[in-house]
Design a protein around this motif. Structure first.
Motif, PDB file in Angstrom:
ATOM      1  N   PHE A  64      54.871  64.385  29.908  1.00 25.83           N
ATOM      2  CA  PHE A  64      53.513  63.947  30.238  1.00 25.83           C
ATOM      3  C   PHE A  64      52.593  64.124  29.018  1.00 25.83           C
ATOM      4  O   PHE A  64      51.741  63.287  28.733  1.00 25.83           O
ATOM      5  CB  PHE A  64      52.971  64.773  31.427  1.00 25.83           C
ATOM      6  CG  PHE A  64      51.522  64.494  31.733  1.00 25.83           C
ATOM      7  CD1 PHE A  64      51.174  63.501  32.640  1.00 25.83           C
ATOM      8  CD2 PHE A  64      50.495  65.204  31.101  1.00 25.83           C
ATOM      9  CE1 PHE A  64      49.825  63.221  32.908  1.00 25.83           C
ATOM     10  CE2 PHE A  64      49.162  64.931  31.358  1.00 25.83           C
ATOM     11  CZ  PHE A  64      48.834  63.939  32.260  1.00 25.83           C
ATOM     12  N   TRP A  65      52.776  65.261  28.297  1.00 28.62           N
ATOM     13  CA  TRP A  65      51.838  65.595  27.219  1.00 28.62           C
ATOM     14  C   TRP A  65      51.966  64.699  26.001  1.00 28.62           C
ATOM     15  O   TRP A  65      51.057  64.700  25.149  1.00 28.62           O
ATOM     16  CB  TRP A  65      51.990  67.071  26.827  1.00 28.62           C
ATOM     17  CG  TRP A  65      51.536  67.985  27.926  1.00 28.62           C
ATOM     18  CD1 TRP A  65      52.283  68.893  28.600  1.00 28.62           C
ATOM     19  CD2 TRP A  65      50.226  68.049  28.510  1.00 28.62           C
ATOM     20  NE1 TRP A  65      51.534  69.518  29.565  1.00 28.62           N
ATOM     21  CE2 TRP A  65      50.261  69.018  29.526  1.00 28.62           C
ATOM     22  CE3 TRP A  65      49.019  67.376  28.279  1.00 28.62           C
ATOM     23  CZ2 TRP A  65      49.144  69.331  30.309  1.00 28.62           C
ATOM     24  CZ3 TRP A  65      47.914  67.684  29.056  1.00 28.62           C
ATOM     25  CH2 TRP A  65      47.983  68.647  30.052  1.00 28.62           C
ATOM     26  N   ASN A  66      53.049  63.935  25.890  1.00 28.47           N
ATOM     27  CA  ASN A  66      53.191  63.022  24.745  1.00 28.47           C
ATOM     28  C   ASN A  66      51.969  62.140  24.575  1.00 28.47           C
ATOM     29  O   ASN A  66      51.512  61.890  23.468  1.00 28.47           O
ATOM     30  CB  ASN A  66      54.422  62.129  24.940  1.00 28.47           C
ATOM     31  CG  ASN A  66      55.667  62.832  24.440  1.00 28.47           C
ATOM     32  OD1 ASN A  66      55.608  63.577  23.466  1.00 28.47           O
ATOM     33  ND2 ASN A  66      56.778  62.621  25.126  1.00 28.47           N
ATOM     34  N   ARG A  67      51.431  61.662  25.693  1.00 28.09           N
ATOM     35  CA  ARG A  67      50.269  60.754  25.662  1.00 28.09           C
ATOM     36  C   ARG A  67      49.002  61.457  25.167  1.00 28.09           C
ATOM     37  O   ARG A  67      48.050  60.812  24.768  1.00 28.09           O
ATOM     38  CB  ARG A  67      50.005  60.209  27.066  1.00 28.09           C
ATOM     39  CG  ARG A  67      50.642  58.866  27.327  1.00 28.09           C
ATOM     40  CD  ARG A  67      50.702  58.615  28.807  1.00 28.09           C
ATOM     41  NE  ARG A  67      51.822  59.348  29.376  1.00 28.09           N
ATOM     42  CZ  ARG A  67      52.001  59.597  30.665  1.00 28.09           C
ATOM     43  NH1 ARG A  67      51.126  59.187  31.531  1.00 28.09           N
ATOM     44  NH2 ARG A  67      53.055  60.251  31.093  1.00 28.09           N
ATOM     45  N   TYR A  68      48.972  62.773  25.262  1.00 30.01           N
ATOM     46  CA  TYR A  68      47.748  63.505  24.901  1.00 30.01           C
ATOM     47  C   TYR A  68      47.919  64.321  23.616  1.00 30.01           C
ATOM     48  O   TYR A  68      47.125  65.215  23.336  1.00 30.01           O
ATOM     49  CB  TYR A  68      47.312  64.401  26.077  1.00 30.01           C
ATOM     50  CG  TYR A  68      46.866  63.532  27.231  1.00 30.01           C
ATOM     51  CD1 TYR A  68      45.578  63.014  27.291  1.00 30.01           C
ATOM     52  CD2 TYR A  68      47.772  63.149  28.214  1.00 30.01           C
ATOM     53  CE1 TYR A  68      45.190  62.165  28.314  1.00 30.01           C
ATOM     54  CE2 TYR A  68      47.402  62.298  29.237  1.00 30.01           C
ATOM     55  CZ  TYR A  68      46.108  61.807  29.284  1.00 30.01           C
ATOM     56  OH  TYR A  68      45.736  60.958  30.283  1.00 30.01           O
ATOM     57  N   LYS A  69      48.949  63.938  22.847  1.00 30.59           N
ATOM     58  CA  LYS A  69      49.238  64.647  21.604  1.00 30.59           C
ATOM     59  C   LYS A  69      47.996  64.717  20.710  1.00 30.59           C
ATOM     60  O   LYS A  69      47.642  65.768  20.189  1.00 30.59           O
ATOM     61  CB  LYS A  69      50.352  63.883  20.881  1.00 30.59           C
ATOM     62  CG  LYS A  69      51.383  64.758  20.247  1.00 30.59           C
ATOM     63  CD  LYS A  69      52.341  63.920  19.465  1.00 30.59           C
ATOM     64  CE  LYS A  69      53.646  63.714  20.180  1.00 30.59           C
ATOM     65  NZ  LYS A  69      54.594  62.879  19.438  1.00 30.59           N
ATOM     66  N   SER A  70      47.310  63.566  20.568  1.00 27.31           N
ATOM     67  CA  SER A  70      46.190  63.563  19.615  1.00 27.31           C
ATOM     68  C   SER A  70      45.036  64.427  20.098  1.00 27.31           C
ATOM     69  O   SER A  70      44.382  65.084  19.293  1.00 27.31           O
ATOM     70  CB  SER A  70      45.748  62.134  19.286  1.00 27.31           C
ATOM     71  OG  SER A  70      45.214  61.553  20.430  1.00 27.31           O
ATOM     72  N   THR A  71      44.791  64.468  21.427  1.00 20.44           N
ATOM     73  CA  THR A  71      43.724  65.348  21.943  1.00 20.44           C
ATOM     74  C   THR A  71      44.081  66.805  21.652  1.00 20.44           C
ATOM     75  O   THR A  71      43.233  67.597  21.226  1.00 20.44           O
ATOM     76  CB  THR A  71      43.581  65.171  23.481  1.00 20.44           C
ATOM     77  OG1 THR A  71      43.428  63.800  23.757  1.00 20.44           O
ATOM     78  CG2 THR A  71      42.418  65.961  24.036  1.00 20.44           C
ATOM     79  N   ILE A  72      45.334  67.149  21.890  1.00 17.90           N
ATOM     80  CA  ILE A  72      45.771  68.533  21.671  1.00 17.90           C
ATOM     81  C   ILE A  72      45.611  68.892  20.187  1.00 17.90           C
ATOM     82  O   ILE A  72      45.072  69.944  19.828  1.00 17.90           O
ATOM     83  CB  ILE A  72      47.243  68.712  22.139  1.00 17.90           C
ATOM     84  CG1 ILE A  72      47.342  68.481  23.660  1.00 17.90           C
ATOM     85  CG2 ILE A  72      47.790  70.083  21.764  1.00 17.90           C
ATOM     86  CD1 ILE A  72      48.751  68.281  24.199  1.00 17.90           C
ATOM     87  N   LEU A  73      46.037  67.959  19.312  1.00 16.17           N
ATOM     88  CA  LEU A  73      45.964  68.232  17.869  1.00 16.17           C
ATOM     89  C   LEU A  73      44.526  68.335  17.383  1.00 16.17           C
ATOM     90  O   LEU A  73      44.196  69.192  16.551  1.00 16.17           O
ATOM     91  CB  LEU A  73      46.713  67.133  17.095  1.00 16.17           C
ATOM     92  CG  LEU A  73      48.238  67.142  17.293  1.00 16.17           C
ATOM     93  CD1 LEU A  73      48.866  65.884  16.718  1.00 16.17           C
ATOM     94  CD2 LEU A  73      48.847  68.395  16.643  1.00 16.17           C
TER      95      LEU A  73
END
Ligand SMILES: C[S@@+](CC[C@H](N)C(=O)[O-])C[C@H]1O[C@@H](n2cnc3c(N)ncnc32)[C@H](O)[C@@H]1O
Length: 403
Positions: A137-146
């Motif tokens: 699921f988190w693949n899509r939010y990689k950039s937010t996390i980074l």
């Protein structure tokens, strides 16, 4: 915004979610969630909205994870990125005392479900960061996390940032991948309680030190006293062995079946000139064999640390650690001095700490061995646990004193 699909979930899942459990496992209800749906609203038995779920259709064991049980869910989804950033910030804030104390450069910045970030773990490893996804699921939010990471810790370079997909099944067990160069292999040192460790990223599934054991090493400070003899079974790269030497142990014997990990242990020793290497002995063999050898040599120890893999295979059949403990206890007892301490661990969410206690007490009873419970060990500090979620308390330990 597309309407978020609403689906009834299994009565057991309803009960568990109400008790604080954050997972929905595959069943005839959850298998009906539409594959393409990113979010699903779980409905209770009266078709009322119960929880907002993060959907993971490809996961074999965990179909969805609870993001929120607070309405309104459509707004939660609309502001999902902001909510995610806020939760990550909050998790980072909690670790500020650890960062400031500088006691260890090895700790979790985010610890999944217990930080309300289901399936997302972030480790600080010296000046590196390792982001672990237990759900794709988190693949899509990689950039937010980074971006959130870079805002709070601008000193962490992009080339020092790693992402890894992890899980219990083979398809989820990937190597950490460097953000800048996917082919990079990285080797560096970090400090924990004044000891240097050699860390590898990009070349193996685990990086060389169990970060969730770090707070346990801290909890164990009072267990090893200067001048004692310590046996470290299933020692991996030797974190407990070096830590025992640092506590002033007179002799430390480390045992592991893997020559690779034992070489890594030697490398770790080589980084720490202040530790007396002559007091350390490596045995590259099975723990069973080592216990037999040590007994035949007439050796005895004040402390035995035992942290077996949750299950092992001899090629034909899988044996769980809990089943092998009876025999291990018998053999360890033969080389443990009176008033000595056994520090035993079990690393699996499939056995609760109550059951672990019971199995150990029953085994000691059957073997007619007399031990007193000295201390219970578990995840702590940077690795919080969640009420109603035994899967999150996967690591459990006991310190038993020989009577
Ligand atoms: C869970 S890790 C131990 C982690 C270690 N206590 C630490 O905190 O760094 C389990 C280790 O057991 C080793 N191992 C597996 N089967 C073994 C056996 N029969 N005898 C000795 N070591 C074994 C593996 O190579 C691995 O390094």
């Amino acid at each position: 915004m597309d309407r978020i699909p609403e689906f009834p979930i299994h009565p057991v899942s309803i009960k568990l979610i109400r008790a604080g459990h954050p997972w929905v496992t595959p069943d005839t209800f959850s298998n009906r969630f539409p594959r393409q749906a990113e979010f699903v609203i779980a409905l209770d038995e009266r078709k009322r909205a119960l929880a907002l779920l993060l959907h993971d259709p490809g996961h074999r064991n965990i179909k969805a994870r609870v993001w929120s049980t607070k309405f309104p869910f459509d707004r939660e989804v609309q502001h999902f990125t902001a909510g995610l950033q806020a939760r990550i910030d909050q998790a980072f804030e909690k670790r500020e005392p650890l960062r400031k104390s500088r006691e260890r450069e090895n700790y979790y910045l985010v610890f999944g479900e217990a930080d309300q970030l289901p399936g997302l773990f972030i480790l600080r490893l010296g000046d590196r960061v390792l982001i672990q996804f237990y759900t794709s699921f988190w693949n899509r939010y990689k950039s937010t996390i980074l971006t959130t990471l870079a805002e709070v810790y601008p000193e962490i370079k992009e080339e020092h940032t790693w992402i890894q997909l992890r899980g219990e099944t083979k398809e989820l067990q990937k190597l950490p991948v460097n953000l800048v160069d996917p082919n990079r292999r990285d080797e560096f040192h970090l400090q924990e309680f004044g000891i240097q460790y050699h860390i590898r990223l990009g070349s193996s599934y685990d990086h060389g030190i169990y970060t969730d054991m770090s707070s346990i090493r801290s909890q164990l400070r009072s267990v090893v006293a200067p001048g004692q003899r310590v046996l470290n079974l299933f020692c991996y790269t030797g974190a407990f062995s070096l830590w025992a030497l640092k506590q002033g142990a007179e002799k430390v014997v480390s045992v592991d079946l893997s020559p690779k990990y034992m070489e890594w242990l030697q490398q770790n020793l080589g980084l720490n000139d202040d530790l007396d290497h002559k007091r350390h002995e490596s045995l590259v063999m099975s723990s069973d064999e080592a216990l037999g050898l040590l007994k035949s040599r007439g050796e005895a120890f004040d402390v035995i640390i035992c942290d077996p893999p949750s299950s092992s295979s001899d090629g034909d059949k899988r044996t769980s650690a809990i089943k092998t403990y009876r025999d291990l206890l018998r053999r360890m007892d033969l080389v443990l001095r009176r008033s000595g301490k056994l520090v035993i661990f079990l690393n699996t969410h499939q056995v609760t700490s109550q059951k672990f206690d019971r199995v150990i007490q029953d085994s000691l009873g059957e073997l007619e061995l007399s031990y007193k419970l000295h201390k219970r060990l578990g995840l702590d500090e940077d690795c919080p646990t969640l009420r109603g979620f035994p899967e999150g308390s996967y690591l459990k330990g006991l310190v038993l004193e020989k009577q």
